[in-house]
Motif scaffolding. Structure first.
Motif, mmCIF file in Angstrom:
data_model
loop_
_atom_site.group_PDB
_atom_site.id
_atom_site.type_symbol
_atom_site.label_atom_id
_atom_site.label_comp_id
_atom_site.label_asym_id
_atom_site.label_seq_id
_atom_site.Cartn_x
_atom_site.Cartn_y
_atom_site.Cartn_z
ATOM 1 N N CYS A 192 0.893 -1.162 0.205
ATOM 2 C CA CYS A 192 -0.017 0.099 0.095
ATOM 3 C C CYS A 192 0.901 1.221 -0.012
ATOM 4 C CB CYS A 192 -1.041 0.007 1.034
ATOM 5 S SG CYS A 192 -0.836 -1.455 2.053
ATOM 6 N N ASP A 249 -2.279 -8.392 -5.352
ATOM 7 C CA ASP A 249 -2.894 -7.071 -4.912
ATOM 8 C C ASP A 249 -3.290 -5.929 -5.713
ATOM 9 O OD1 ASP A 249 -3.188 -5.500 -2.295
ATOM 10 O OD2 ASP A 249 -1.117 -4.762 -1.909
ATOM 11 N N HIS A 264 -8.016 -1.781 0.041
ATOM 12 C CA HIS A 264 -7.028 -2.721 -0.401
ATOM 13 C C HIS A 264 -7.878 -3.922 -0.783
ATOM 14 C CE1 HIS A 264 -4.419 -0.469 2.638
ATOM 15 N NE2 HIS A 264 -5.409 0.047 2.902
ATOM 16 N N HIS A 289 -5.192 -1.584 -4.928
ATOM 17 C CA HIS A 289 -5.623 -0.468 -4.196
ATOM 18 C C HIS A 289 -6.584 0.315 -5.313
ATOM 19 C CE1 HIS A 289 -2.097 -2.006 -1.865
ATOM 20 N NE2 HIS A 289 -2.781 -1.858 -1.028
ATOM 21 N N TYR A 324 -5.808 -0.341 9.901
ATOM 22 C CA TYR A 324 -6.210 0.831 9.373
ATOM 23 C C TYR A 324 -7.759 0.871 9.402
ATOM 24 C CZ TYR A 324 -4.616 -2.223 5.841
ATOM 25 O OH TYR A 324 -4.525 -3.248 4.972
HETATM 26 ZN ZN LIG Z 1 -2.807 -2.583 1.105
#
Ligand SMILES: [Zn+2]
Length: 405
Positions: free
Chosen positions: A97, A146, A274, A148, A225
């Protein structure tokens, strides 16, 4: 019992060498071929759904991970920083991230670009205790699928719904059978950033996305988070883990001071989602090896077609067919060593989906006798038709070896 470590050895998929280090497996050619096919598929799925791919380095300056909050809240799950000089320290990243926040920040952004979906199949590192390491299910070097999404707050609901749709599509193609959905929430303690209002808002958004679906709530399983939707799998030993995840984050956009220009010219803060469709390549393959008992769908089988000349007189014809299959984009090979029966048994051990037996008659008239994994033999057919049949099943990413009907 089915164990991906034993099957991984038998099928030559990966090796764990103590000299390389615990939790740092090496993918052998067969495992790498299967993984490559899966990675290509995931990239294509992401490209079709509006993701843009980037590359970013697996390590970065200490300050980057101070800003992201990782060194403050997540340091126990990170390798210690590496010091080059008094004011130059580097960190092996525990997540992608921070780099993707820098991608968003690389230039001014407009509301017209949102949702901006930044994807990468990238490396990250976590110092798992050596006692829990073994095979691919727990590793210290992680290759994460992954992405975002940076979007306006009012776009979150649609975006989460679309990600859930992509997850279902990827699971169907790969043969992943999820054990359940989990809404992972904040627990007691100080290990979370952000204020209560942010958390409540994020939880409401995820609850809304899960409306009408069966799920369990798991206090204490949130990211530091924000809350997340986790899709769980259970391995052959009955252990549960997360394979797909969607996480909502109001915090990193604040920390990185991310903003975009809205239609009225005002500056607004985006929300960061995410998400991973299929998790890390390591955990995914630990699961796929077990759930398929090594017999992958043809589209990601390491060798899709193995050609078996009946005797030495057909070796040239079989080699030519292997070449044609490779030219057609298939992973094909030829096996000439030992009796035909022994080669068929060895191919069954390796879970090769299609065998092409080339005898004197087939070699003479350009035909191929296909045998499917599991033992079923098809009538000899023109070699081009056999390659087309396999190619169509692979292109469709079918789970069966023959078309329906
Ligand atoms: Zn992330």
């Amino acid at each position: 019992m089915i164990d991906h470590r034993r099957l991984g050895r038998e099928l030559d998929l990966f090796v764990s060498d103590p000299l390389a280090g615990a939790g740092l497996p090496i993918w052998l050619p067969a495992g790498a071929a299967a993984r490559h096919a899966v990675e290509e598929y995931v990239r294509e799925l992401e490209r079709r759904s509006g993701h843009q791919h980037v590359y970013s380095p697996p390590l970065g300056k200490r300050e980057l991970f101070e800003l992201s909050g990782h060194l403050g809240y997540f340091a126990e799950d990170m390798f210690p920083p590496m010091r080059l000089s008094a004011d130059d320290e580097f960190v092996l990243r525990p997540a992608l991230c921070p780099h993707h926040a820098l991608v968003f920040r690389a230039r001014g952004r407009s509301y017209r670009e949102l949702p901006l979906r930044i994807a990468e199949l990238g490396g990250m590192y976590r110092p798992e205790r050596s006692g829990v390491l073994g095979g691919l299910s727990r590793v210290r070097a992680i290759s994460l699928n992954d992405a975002h999404t940076f979007c306006a707050p009012e776009q979150v609901g649609d975006e989460v719904a679309e990600i859930l749709r992509l997850i279902r599509e990827a699971h169907a193609a790969l043969g992943v059978r999820p054990a359940g959905f989990r809404l992972s929430l904040r627990g007691p303690g100080e290990k979370y950033v952000g204020d209560d209002a942010q958390w409540a808002r994020a939880e409401d958004l995820l609850r809304g996305a899960l409306a009408g679906m069966a799920y369990v709530e798991a206090p204490g399983e949130a990211a530091f988070y924000g809350p997340k939707i986790d899709i769980q799998i259970v391995d052959a030993a009955g252990r549960e883990s997360t394979i797909s995840t969607i996480q909502l984050d109001f915090d990193k956009p604040e920390r990185f001071d991310l903003s975009y220009t809205d239609s009225d010219g005002s500056r607004r803060r985006p929300v960061m989602l995410h998400r991973s469709l299929v998790g890390s390549m390591e955990r995914l393959f630990a699961y796929l090896v077990e759930v398929h008992e090594g017999a992958f769908p043809a589209w990601y089988a390491p060798v899709q077609l193995l050609l078996l000349p009946v005797d030495a007189a057909q070796v040239d014809a079989a080699a030519e067919l292997a070449r044609q299959a490779v030219d057609a984009g298939l992973r094909a090979d030829i096996d000439v060593s030992g009796s035909l029966g022994a080669r068929i048994r060895d191919a069954a051990r390796r879970r090769v989906p299609y065998l092409g037996v080339v005898g004197a008659r087939e070699a003479a008239d350009g035909r191929l006798a296909l045998r499917l994994r599991g033992g079923r033999a098809l009538d000899p057919m023109p070699a081009a038709a056999a390659l087309a049949l396999i190619g169509a099943q692979v292109a469709a990413r079918a789970t069966d070896l023959l078309p329906p009907g």
